[in-house]
Scaffold this motif. Sequence first.
Motif, mmCIF file in Angstrom:
data_model
loop_
_atom_site.group_PDB
_atom_site.id
_atom_site.type_symbol
_atom_site.label_atom_id
_atom_site.label_comp_id
_atom_site.label_asym_id
_atom_site.label_seq_id
_atom_site.Cartn_x
_atom_site.Cartn_y
_atom_site.Cartn_z
ATOM 1 N N ALA A 80 0.860 -1.101 0.072
ATOM 2 C CA ALA A 80 -0.031 -0.056 -0.064
ATOM 3 C C ALA A 80 0.818 1.374 0.003
ATOM 4 O O ALA A 80 0.702 2.197 -0.798
ATOM 5 N N LYS A 81 2.064 1.183 0.849
ATOM 6 C CA LYS A 81 2.962 2.473 0.812
ATOM 7 C C LYS A 81 3.448 2.564 -0.533
ATOM 8 O O LYS A 81 3.579 3.633 -1.137
ATOM 9 N N MET A 82 3.924 1.677 -1.211
ATOM 10 C CA MET A 82 4.743 1.697 -2.510
ATOM 11 C C MET A 82 3.742 2.295 -3.522
ATOM 12 O O MET A 82 3.888 3.021 -4.123
ATOM 13 N N SER B 67 4.331 5.801 -5.223
ATOM 14 C CA SER B 67 4.792 5.504 -6.490
ATOM 15 C C SER B 67 4.119 6.462 -7.779
ATOM 16 O O SER B 67 3.020 6.479 -7.585
ATOM 17 N N GLU B 68 4.833 6.671 -8.654
ATOM 18 C CA GLU B 68 4.134 7.395 -9.637
ATOM 19 C C GLU B 68 3.753 6.306 -10.862
ATOM 20 O O GLU B 68 2.796 6.799 -11.613
ATOM 21 N N LEU B 69 4.091 5.057 -10.696
ATOM 22 C CA LEU B 69 3.856 4.151 -11.659
ATOM 23 C C LEU B 69 2.281 3.689 -11.284
ATOM 24 O O LEU B 69 1.783 3.851 -10.346
ATOM 25 N N SER B 70 1.666 3.127 -12.471
ATOM 26 C CA SER B 70 0.309 2.796 -12.449
ATOM 27 C C SER B 70 0.147 1.412 -11.582
ATOM 28 O O SER B 70 1.428 0.790 -11.313
ATOM 29 N N LEU B 71 -0.852 1.120 -11.008
ATOM 30 C CA LEU B 71 -1.077 -0.320 -10.275
ATOM 31 C C LEU B 71 -0.524 -1.572 -11.205
ATOM 32 O O LEU B 71 0.333 -2.496 -10.760
#
Length: 275
Positions: free
Chosen positions: A217-219, A223-227
Motif C-alpha cells: 500500500a505504501k509503494m 509511486s508514480e507508476l500505475s498499479l
Amino acid sequence: MQNDVRTIGFIGAGNMPQSIIGGMIKGGFPAQSVLVSNPSRPKLDLLSEKYGLRTSQNNHEVANAADVIVLSVKPQLMREVCEDLKENVSNLADKLIVTIAAGLRFESYYDFLGDDIRIIRVMPNTPSLVGEGVSGLVADDKVTAAEKEFVQQVFDYVGITLWLEDEDAIDVLGAVAGSGPAYFFEFMHGLQRAAEEFGVSPEQARAMVQQTALGAAKMACESELSLVDLRKQVTSKGGSTAKGIEAYQQGELNEVSKKAVAAAVARNREMAKLF
Ligand SMILES: NC(=O)c1ccc[n+]([C@@H]2O[C@H](COP(=O)([O-])OP(=O)(O)OC[C@H]3O[C@@H](n4cnc5c(N)ncnc54)[C@H](OP(=O)(O)O)[C@@H]3O)[C@@H](O)[C@H]2O)c1
C-alpha cells in the motif's frame, strides 16, 4: 456561518465521530470549538476527560451552539433526530449541516429539516480510526466555497478527502472505500490461511501478510507508476510471482472485484430507500 467562527457540534458520539474528533484534536483543531451530544453519558465523559470537550445529553443545546452540525447518528434514527432539531433549533438555515450517515440522500434531509438548509454529505471509512481514512464528500448547490474548505479540513485530519461529482458517486465510494477494508481483510486472511497450510505458524503468517499489505500500500501511495506497472515490476518472466499471478488470473480475481463492488453499490442504493 461566519468564516472566523466555526464551532462544530457532533450529534451522536459513536465510533465514527470519536475517530474524527480524535484526529481533529491531534491535528490541532481547538477543543473548545468542538461540542458533542449523545443520549447516554459514558462516551461523553470519555470525550470530555480525554480532550476537554463540551458535551451534552441534549442535541438542541449542541445544535444551537454550533455553526456546523455534524449529524452522526444511525440512518434509521435520522428522521426522528432531524425533526426534533427542526422544531427546537431556531436558525437552522444559518448553519451548515454535515451528515456522515450512509445511504440517506439530500432529498431526505430537505424533507426532515427544510428546503433552505445547506448540506454536505460525507462518507468516511473505518481506517479514519488510524488517520488513514478516505472520505468522499458531496455538497448541495447552496454550500459556499469557504464552508467546503472548512469541512474538507476537518476530514483531512483523519485521512484523504475526495470531492465527488454527485450522490451516485458516494454510493460507489461506499462500495469501494467503505466496504474496501473488509475486502482487503478477506483477501489477507486467505493469504494467511494459505501460508499456514504450508506450515507457517499463525503468528508469523499474519505478520508476513499484514506487513506485505502495508508495504504494498505504501509503494502504491508513493509511486508514480500505475498499479499494473507496479505489479509488473515484481513479476519477473517465468518466476514464482508470475506463476502466482497466473493462478489469480485463472480465478478471475478482477471479475470478483467487479462483482463485489456492483453488489455493494446495489445494496447501498437499496438501503437508501429504507429510511
Ligand atoms: N463506523 C463506520 O465505519 C462508519 C463509516 C461511514 C459512515 N458511518 C455513519 O456514521 C454514523 C454513526 O455511526 P457509528 O459507527 O459512529 O455508530 P455507533 O458507534 O453505533 O454510534 C451511534 C451513536 O448514536 C447515539 N445516539 C442514539 N440515539 C441518539 C439520538 N437520538 N441523538 C444523538 N445520538 C444518538 C448512540 O448513543 P448511545 O450509545 O447512548 O445509544 C451512539 O453513541 C452512522 O450514520 C453511520 O452510517 C459510520
